[in-house]
Write an enzyme that holds these catalytic residues in place. Structure first.
Site, PDB file in Angstrom:
ATOM      1  N   ASP A 183     -11.285  -6.275   9.737  1.00 44.68           N
ATOM      2  CA  ASP A 183     -10.835  -4.890   9.825  1.00 44.68           C
ATOM      3  C   ASP A 183     -11.253  -4.334  11.195  1.00 44.68           C
ATOM      4  O   ASP A 183     -11.998  -4.984  11.932  1.00 44.68           O
ATOM      5  CB  ASP A 183     -11.528  -4.114   8.693  1.00 44.68           C
ATOM      6  CG  ASP A 183     -10.846  -2.796   8.374  1.00 44.68           C
ATOM      7  OD1 ASP A 183      -9.698  -2.601   8.778  1.00 44.68           O
ATOM      8  OD2 ASP A 183     -11.484  -1.962   7.694  1.00 44.68           O
ATOM      9  N   GLU A 189      -8.963  -3.292  16.389  1.00 42.06           N
ATOM     10  CA  GLU A 189      -7.971  -2.810  17.384  1.00 42.06           C
ATOM     11  C   GLU A 189      -8.509  -2.827  18.797  1.00 42.06           C
ATOM     12  O   GLU A 189      -7.682  -2.945  19.713  1.00 42.06           O
ATOM     13  CB  GLU A 189      -7.518  -1.410  16.979  1.00 42.06           C
ATOM     14  CG  GLU A 189      -6.676  -1.392  15.724  1.00 42.06           C
ATOM     15  CD  GLU A 189      -7.455  -1.645  14.437  1.00 42.06           C
ATOM     16  OE1 GLU A 189      -8.641  -1.251  14.373  1.00 42.06           O
ATOM     17  OE2 GLU A 189      -6.900  -2.254  13.522  1.00 42.06           O
ATOM     18  N   ARG A 208      -6.231  -6.818  10.313  1.00 42.42           N
ATOM     19  CA  ARG A 208      -5.550  -5.526  10.429  1.00 42.42           C
ATOM     20  C   ARG A 208      -4.762  -5.469  11.734  1.00 42.42           C
ATOM     21  O   ARG A 208      -3.636  -5.015  11.766  1.00 42.42           O
ATOM     22  CB  ARG A 208      -6.541  -4.369  10.342  1.00 42.42           C
ATOM     23  CG  ARG A 208      -5.830  -3.056  10.094  1.00 42.42           C
ATOM     24  CD  ARG A 208      -6.759  -1.940   9.708  1.00 42.42           C
ATOM     25  NE  ARG A 208      -7.538  -1.452  10.837  1.00 42.42           N
ATOM     26  CZ  ARG A 208      -8.378  -0.410  10.776  1.00 42.42           C
ATOM     27  NH1 ARG A 208      -8.550   0.225   9.625  1.00 42.42           N
ATOM     28  NH2 ARG A 208      -9.053  -0.023  11.825  1.00 42.42           N
ATOM     29  N   ASP A 260      -4.206   1.337   6.262  1.00 44.92           N
ATOM     30  CA  ASP A 260      -4.666   2.438   5.404  1.00 44.92           C
ATOM     31  C   ASP A 260      -3.517   3.372   5.058  1.00 44.92           C
ATOM     32  O   ASP A 260      -3.432   4.499   5.552  1.00 44.92           O
ATOM     33  CB  ASP A 260      -5.783   3.207   6.112  1.00 44.92           C
ATOM     34  CG  ASP A 260      -7.024   2.339   6.330  1.00 44.92           C
ATOM     35  OD1 ASP A 260      -7.115   1.266   5.703  1.00 44.92           O
ATOM     36  OD2 ASP A 260      -7.885   2.738   7.126  1.00 44.92           O
ATOM     37  N   HIS A 285      -5.536  -1.795  -3.611  1.00 46.77           N
ATOM     38  CA  HIS A 285      -6.722  -1.436  -2.810  1.00 46.77           C
ATOM     39  C   HIS A 285      -6.796   0.074  -2.680  1.00 46.77           C
ATOM     40  O   HIS A 285      -5.800   0.725  -2.387  1.00 46.77           O
ATOM     41  CB  HIS A 285      -6.623  -2.096  -1.425  1.00 46.77           C
ATOM     42  CG  HIS A 285      -7.770  -1.786  -0.515  1.00 46.77           C
ATOM     43  ND1 HIS A 285      -9.058  -1.599  -0.956  1.00 46.77           N
ATOM     44  CD2 HIS A 285      -7.821  -1.651   0.831  1.00 46.77           C
ATOM     45  CE1 HIS A 285      -9.846  -1.350   0.088  1.00 46.77           C
ATOM     46  NE2 HIS A 285      -9.118  -1.373   1.179  1.00 46.77           N
TER      47      HIS A 285
END
Ligand SMILES: *[C@@H]1O[C@H](CO)[C@@H](O)[C@H](O)[C@H]1NC(C)=O
Ligand SMILES: *[C@@H]1O[C@H](CO)[C@@H](O)[C@H](O)[C@H]1NC(C)=O
Ligand SMILES: *[C@@H]1O[C@H](CO)[C@@H](O)[C@H](O)[C@H]1NC(C)=O
Ligand SMILES: *[C@@H]1O[C@H](CO)[C@@H](O)[C@H](O)[C@H]1NC(C)=O
Length: 959
Positions: free
Chosen positions: A541, A544, A624, A640, A698
C-alpha cells in the site's frame, strides 16, 4: 470598499516597480473620498505608486476599510493602467501557459507588475493564472532530407522550425514570446518495425534524457508483412501518420496540433482513428469509452488519492485501445513516467503533454481487441498465474482493531456457510503501524490464529507500507538498522535521507526500491517476516509513494525547476510534491521528478520474489500503485473507493481497464472502503463482486461492519449463493487466467472485445464478461429491481435454469430482485465447473462438471486448466493438466493436451449441462448408452452420475 492587506511575504517576490512615482500620504485626501486603486488584495507601496496612486497606510484597526492605496484625485488623474495583460488582451488555454511565477504565491497585481498575463482559468485553479504572455507556442519541426533506413525501420532527422510571420505576435507592447525553456534544436525519430503487429516510434534528442527502464520483450514472428505503414509529412511542419494497410484507416495523425520538445515540456496532439477510445489511468472514469465532447484532461502522476472524477490516482497507465469504426482494434502505449496529461478533445484529438523523458510510442495493431492486449502484454510482461486459493472470496478490513473482531468476522462468515478463502490484516494488526510487526497487545496470538485458519483452509494476507519509521531504536528494529547498513534510502540533494510522515507515530525514511541493495534488503525482511507471521501473500500500500507532508518533513521542497517546473499537469494540489516527496530527491534510477510514478513498480518484483521465498509458494502480491507492465508481478485493487452506488458502477470500468492494462487480477473493495455501507448497497455489491476477478470485501476504519455475515440472514444467503456460483465456475476462471498468462487474454472482458462489429456494445460498461463464455448483468442502482441488459447477437442461456433467451442484439429488462444477479452462458462455449464448497481447499477435490452451451451451428469449445494451485512455475515446468473440449455434430470430445499434474487422474467428472441441444432421447458416453440424463423444462439436458476420469479422452454423443 475592501481593506487592502499588505502581505509582506508576497512583497519579497515583487519586481522593482517600473514607474515608482505615485504619491504618499502628503497628498492629503479626505478618507471619505479615497477611491480604492487596487480592489483585491496585495498592493504594496511599489505596486501602488507604480499605478500613479496614493500610498498611505491606515492605522489598525481599520473598521471602515479605508484603502491604503487610492486614486490621486487632486489633479483629476485616474490610476495608470496595470502593466502586463489581462484575459481580453492575452487569453491562452491552460496547457499553453508558461507559469510566470512557478511555486510562488501570486495575485493580479504581483503578476501584472511582472509584465505577465493575469487570467484566472475558468475551470479550476490547476493551470497557472499568471503566465508569460505570448500567443500559443507553435513549436514544430521540419524533416531534414529523406528518411534513412536503419535496422528494422526508418530514421528521420528533425530540426526546429524557425518562427515565421504567422507565428509572431500581433499585439503592440507585448514582450517577446517566452518559449518553453530548452526546446531541442534537433531531434531524431526512429520508427522501428518490431514485428508485423508492433511498431515503435521514438522521438528523442540526446541519450542524456530520462528513459523508463521498462524491459520490453521481443515480439514473436517477423516484420515482413507489417499491418501498418508510417507516413511522414513536412508541410507546413513535420508530422507522421500510422496507417492500417488493409483498410487505409489512419490510426494516429500527429498533425492535429502542436509538437514541442523542450526540457520540461513535451507535447504532441494526434487524431485517433475513432472516438471509441478506452483506457488511460489511473483515474476514476464515469464511462469506459471516452467522451470527446467534454474536452476532459486526465492527468497521470501517482498519488494517494481516493477516486474522484478526473483526479490523478495511485497508478500511471499511459495506454489506450481504439476500436476503429469497422471493428478492427489497435492500442497505443506511451512509455513515459513523468507527470503528464491526456486531453480528450473534440475532433477527436488527443493532446498529450509530459514534463520530461522522451516521446516513445508503441503501437499494437491487433486487429482484434483481444489481440491488442495479447500483443501489449507480450511486450511488457504477461501476468503471473494467481494461486488457486486467491480466486476464492477474500475478507479484509482496516480497523478490526483487535483479534476478537477479526475472529468474529471470520466466524460470522463461516456460520452462514459463505465461502471464504483469504483473511487479511491491515495496518491495525501492526505494532505502532510498524512494518514487519504485529501488535501483541491488540492481536495477541495472531501467528497461532493464522496457523489455525490454515488448518481450516483459509489463507492469510497482510499489508506492508513502503516507509520505515525512524523513531525506533535501530538495535531493536531491524528494518531500520539493516536499511541504514545497506544504505537503502531515498536521499536529499545533500546526501541525507529524505524524511516524511505516514502511519507510524514517528517520521519515516523512504526506501529507494530502484536500487539493488534496497531490493535485497526488502526481500530479506519479507523472508524473515514469514518466520513471525505465516502470510500466504502480501499487499503493498502507500507506494505512490504517499507522504502526509509535502516534501521533506522539515522544510518541504526547495524552489527549483524539479519541484516547480514551468508546466504542471492538471494534478491534484497543482504541485508535484503534493502528498509525496520532492522532485529533486535522488533515487538510483533518477531524480524523483522522473521516477516518482515508478515507485510501486520498482517495489513490485522484489515483493513478489521475497514473498515467494518466504512462503515457499506461488503467493500473491497486490499493489496499489502500478505502471506499464506491473501486471507481470502484481494484482491490483482499485484503492480506497467509496461506499456509494456510483462506485459500484465505476468498479466495472476500473476492472475492465486493468484487464486491458495487463493486470487481469483486479477488483474493487466490495461494499466500498470509505464511508459506512448499507444493506441494499452491500447486498448488490456482494453479488457483483462475486464476479470480480479479484473478489475482496474490504472496509475502512470506524465504519459499520460490512462483511457478508454482518447484515443478517437474507444478505448472507444471497452473498453465499452468488459466491457458490463463483466457486462452481472457478475452474473456468482459472483456465481464463492460464490463457492470460500464456497468451495475454483478458479475464474480465468488455462486450466490444467479443462483438467488435456491433456498435451497440461500444458504450456498454454496466455489463461485462468472463472470457467469451459468461455475461454478467447486475443491478447497479439504488432501489432498482430490474436490469436493462443488452443481449448481444449470440445464443445466450440463463446460467441458472439453462433457458435460451429469445432476444438477440437487443436490450431486455430483466426483473432482478435483491437476491439475484443475472448471468448468461454464451453459446459456443464449454465451461469447466466444479462442485463448490466453503473454500477452495475443499472444492478443489470435488467432482468436475461441464456446461456445454451450443451456438447456432451446434458447436462449442473450451478448455480446462488445472494444477496443484500453489506451486511456483507449474506452467513453465509443465506440471499441469490441460484438456480441450470440442463439440460438433452432437458429439463432445475431450483431448488431453498436457497431463503433467498427477493428482488429476484421481479426480472425477460427473455432470454435464447441455444447453441448446433440443430434445434428447439418447446419450452415449465413451460408446456406452446411459440413462442418467433428463431434459429439464427449460430445455437444458442434464447428464448426471458420470464417472469419468478427466485425464482420459472423453466422447459424449446425443441424439
Ligand atoms: C514591464 O514593461 C515595461 C514597458 O515595456 C518596462 O519598462 C518594465 O521594465 C517592465 N517591467 C518588468 C518587471 O519587466
Ligand atoms: C538536446 O540536445 C542538445 C545537445 O545536443 C542539448 O544542448 C539540449 O539541452 C537538448 N535538449 C533537450 C530538450 O533535451
Ligand atoms: C471542446 O473544445 C472545442 C474546441 O476547442 C470547443 O468547440 C467545445 O465547445 C469544447 N467543449 C466543451 C464541452 O468544453
Ligand atoms: C542491479 O541488478 C541487476 C540485476 O541483477 C543488474 O543487471 C544491474 O547491473 C545491477 N545494478 C547495479 C547498479 O549494480
Amino acid at each position: 470598499m475592501k481593506f487592502l492587506v499588505l502581505i509582506s511575504a508576497l512583497a519579497v517576490f515583487l519586481a522593482p516597480a517600473a514607474r515608482a512615482q505615485g504619491h504618499g500620504c502628503e497628498a492629503n485626501i479626505e478618507d471619505s473620498l479615497k477611491q480604492d486603486c487596487y480592489p483585491g488584495e496585495g498592493a504594496s507601496e511599489e505596486s501602488c505608486r507604480a499605478r500613479d496612486c496614493v500610498w498611505c497606510p491606515v492605522a489598525e484597526p481599520n473598521p471602515d476599510n479605508i484603502p491604503w492605496c487610492f486614486v490621486y484625485e487632486a489633479d483629476g488623474s485616474t490610476p495608470g493602467p496595470l502593466p502586463g495583460f489581462g484575459c481580453e488582451e492575452n487569453y491562452l488555454p491552460g496547457e499553453d501557459r508558461v507559469d510566470c511565477a512557478p511555486g510562488e504565491p501570486t495575485n493580479e497585481i504581483l503578476c501584472r507588475n511582472k509584465n505577465c498575463t493575469w487570467c484566472p482559468y475558468e475551470e479550476d485553479g490547476v493551470t497557472p493564472w499568471c503566465y508569460i504572455p505570448g500567443t500559443p507556442s507553435v513549436g514544430g519541426y521540419y524533416m531534414v532530407g529523406e528518411p534513412i533506413t536503419i535496422t528494422n525501420g526508418l530514421r528521420v532527422n528533425l530540426i526546429k522550425a524557425v518562427a515565421n510571420e504567422s507565428f509572431t505576435f500581433a499585439l503592440e507592447n507585448r514582450p517577446n514570446p517566452k518559449a518553453w525553456e530548452g526546446e531541442a534544436e534537433t531531434l531524431t525519430l526512429d520508427a522501428e518495425f518490431q514485428s508485423n503487429y508492433r511498431l515503435r516510434v521514438k522521438i528523442y534528442n540526446t541519450t542524456s534524457r530520462f528513459e523508463v527502464p521498462l524491459n520490453v520483450q521481443a515480439p514473436t514472428g517477423g516484420n515482413q508483412n507489417p499491418l501498418y505503414e508510417i507516413q511522414f509529412e513536412n508541410d507546413p511542419l513535420f508530422s507522421f501518420k500510422v496507417v492500417r494497410k488493409s483498410t487505409g484507416t489512419v490510426l494516429f495523425d500527429s498533425s492535429a496540433g502542436q509538437f514541442i520538445f523542450a526540457e520540461q515540456y513535451l507535447t504532441m496532439s494526434w487524431a485517433p482513428a475513432s472516438e471509441n477510445v478506452y483506457g488511460i489511468g489511473e483515474n476514476e472514469q464515469k464511462s469506459f469509452k471516452h467522451d470527446f465532447s467534454q474536452n476532459i484532461t486526465w492527468a497521470l502522476w501517482g498519488r494517494d488519492q481516493p477516486p474522484s472524477f478526473t483526479a490523478n490516482m495511485y497508478g500511471v497507465q499511459p495506454y489506450y485501445t481504439v476500436l476503429e469504426n469497422d471493428g478492427n482494434a489497435h492500442s497505443v502505449a506511451v512509455v513515459n513516467a513523468n507527470a503528464q496529461q491526456f486531453s480528450m478533445n473534440s475532433g477527436p484529438v488527443i493532446k498529450y503533454i509530459t514534463t520530461g523523458g522522451v516521446l516513445d510510442f508503441y503501437f499494437f495493431l491487433g486487429p482484434t481487441p483481444e489481440n491488442t492486449v495479447q500483443q501489449y502484454t507480450e511486450a511488457v510482461g504477461r501476468p503471473q498465474l494467481p494461486p488457486y486459493w486467491a480466486l476464492g472470496f477474500q475478507l479484509c478490513r482496516y480497523g478490526y482493531n483487535n483479534i476478537e473482531n477479526m475472529k468474529a468476522a471470520v466466524d460470522r462468515t463461516a456460520q452462514y456457510g459463505i465461502p471464504h478463502d483469504v483473511q487479511y490484516g491491515d495496518i491495525d494488526i501492526m505494532h505502532k503501524a510498524l512494518d514487519f510487526t504485529y501488535s501483541r497487545e491488540n492481536f495477541p496470538g495472531l501467528p497461532d490464529y493464522v496457523k489455525e485458519l490454515k488448518t481450516k483452509g483459509i489463507k492469510f494476507m497482510t499489508i506492508l507500507d513502503p516507509c520505515i519509521s525512524i523513531g525506533e531504536d535501530p538495535e531493536e528494529y531491524r528494518p531500520l538498522k539493516l536499511g541504514n547498513e545497506m544504505d537503502v534510502w531515498v536521499k536529499k540533494v545533500d546526501g541525507s535521507p529524505v524524511v516524511g510522515r505516514v502511519w507510524p507515530q514517528d517520521p519515516v525514511y523512504f526506501p529507494d526500491y530502484s536500487k539493488n541493495a534496497t531490493k535485497e534488503w526488502w526481500k530479506i525482511l519479507i523472508r524473515e517476516f514469514h518466520d513471525l507471521l505465516e502470510y500466504d501473500g502480501l499487499w503493498i500500500d502507500m507506494n505512490e509513494p504517499a507522504n502526509f507532508v509535502d516534501g521533506d518533513i522539515d522544510g518541504g521542497c526547495t524552489q527549483n525547476s524539479l519541484n516547480n517546473p514551468p508546466f504542471v499537469p492538471r494534478i491534484q494540489g497543482n504541485y508535484l510534491p503534493s502528498k509525496t516527496i520532492c522532485g529533486d530527491h535522488v533515487q538510483e534510477a533518477g531524480n524523483h521528478y522522473d521516477v516518482h510514478s515508478l515507485y510501486g513498480w520498482f517495489q513490485s518484483e522484489p515483493t513478489l520474489t521475497g514473498t515467494r521465498e518466504g512462503s515457499g509458494k506461488r503467493a500473491l502480491v497486490l499493489s496499489r500503485s502500478t505502471f506499464l507492465g506491473s501486471g507481470h508481478w502484481v494484482a491490483h485493487w482499485l484503492g480506497d473507493n467509496w461506499s456509494k452506488w456510483d462506485n459500484l458502477h465505476f468498479s466495472i470500468i476500473g476492472i475492465l481497464q486493468y484487464n486491458q492494462f495487463g493486470v487481469p487480477f483486479a477488483g474493487s473493495d466490495i461494499c466500498g472502503f470509505i464511508g459506512s455501507s448499507n444493506a441494499e448497497l452491500c447486498q448488490r455489491w456482494m453479488e457483483l463482486g462475486a464476479f470480480y476477478p479479484f473478489s475482496r470485501n474490504h472496509n475502512g476504519i470506524d465504519y459499520v461492519d460490512q462483511d457478508p455475515g454482518a447484515w443478517g440472514a437474507a444478505i448472507a444467503e444471497s452473498s453465499k449463493n452468488a459466491l457458490l456460483v463463483r466457486y462452481t465456475l472457478l475452474p473456468y476462471l482459472y483456465t481464463l487466467f492460464f490463457r492470460s498468462v500464456t497468451e495475454g487474454n483478458t479475464v474480465a472482458r468488455a462486450l466490444w472485445h467479443e462483438f467488435p462489429q456491433d456498435p451497440a456494445t461500444r458504450n456498454i460498461d454496466r455489463q461485462f464478461m468472463w472470457g467469451s463464455g459468461l455475461l454478467i448483468s447486475a443491478v447497479l442502482d439504488e432501489g432498482s429491481t430490474s436490469v436493462d441488459a443488452y443481449l448481444p447477437n449470440a445464443r445466450l442461456y440463463n446460467y441458472f435454469d439453462g433457458a435460451e433467451e429469445a432476444t438477440k442484439a437487443d436490450s431486455i429488462t430483466i426483473p432482478t430482485p435483491l437476491d439475484k444477479i443475472n448471468l448468461h452462458v454464451r453459446g459456443g462455449n464449454v465451461l469447466p465447473t466444479q462442485e463448490p464448497a466453503i473454500n477452495t481447499e475443499i472444492s478443489r477435490n470435488n467432482p468436475f462438471g461441464l456446461i456445454v452451451a451450443l451456438d447456432e451451428e451446434g458447436a462449442a469449445s473450451g478448455s480446462l486448466y488445472f494444477d496443484d494451485g500453489d506451486s511456483i512455475g507449474t506452467i513453465e515446468n509443465e506440471e499441469y493438466f490441460l484438456a480441450d473440449f470440442a463439440v460438433a455434430s452432437n458429439t463432445l470430445t475431450s483431448t488431453v493436451v498436457k497431463n503433467g499434474y498427477a493428482e488429476m487422474s484421481q479426480k472425477k467428472l460427473t455432470t454435464v449441462r447441455l444447453l441448446g441441444a433440443g430434445t434428447v432421447g439418447a446419450v452415449t458416453v465413451n460408446g456406452a448408452a446411459i440413462t442418467s440424463f433428463t431434459t429439464l423444462p427449460s430445455g437444458e439436458v442434464l447428464i448426471t452420475s458420470l464417472d469419468l476420469n478427466p485425464t482420459t479422452p472423453i466422447t459424449i454423443t446425443w441424439a
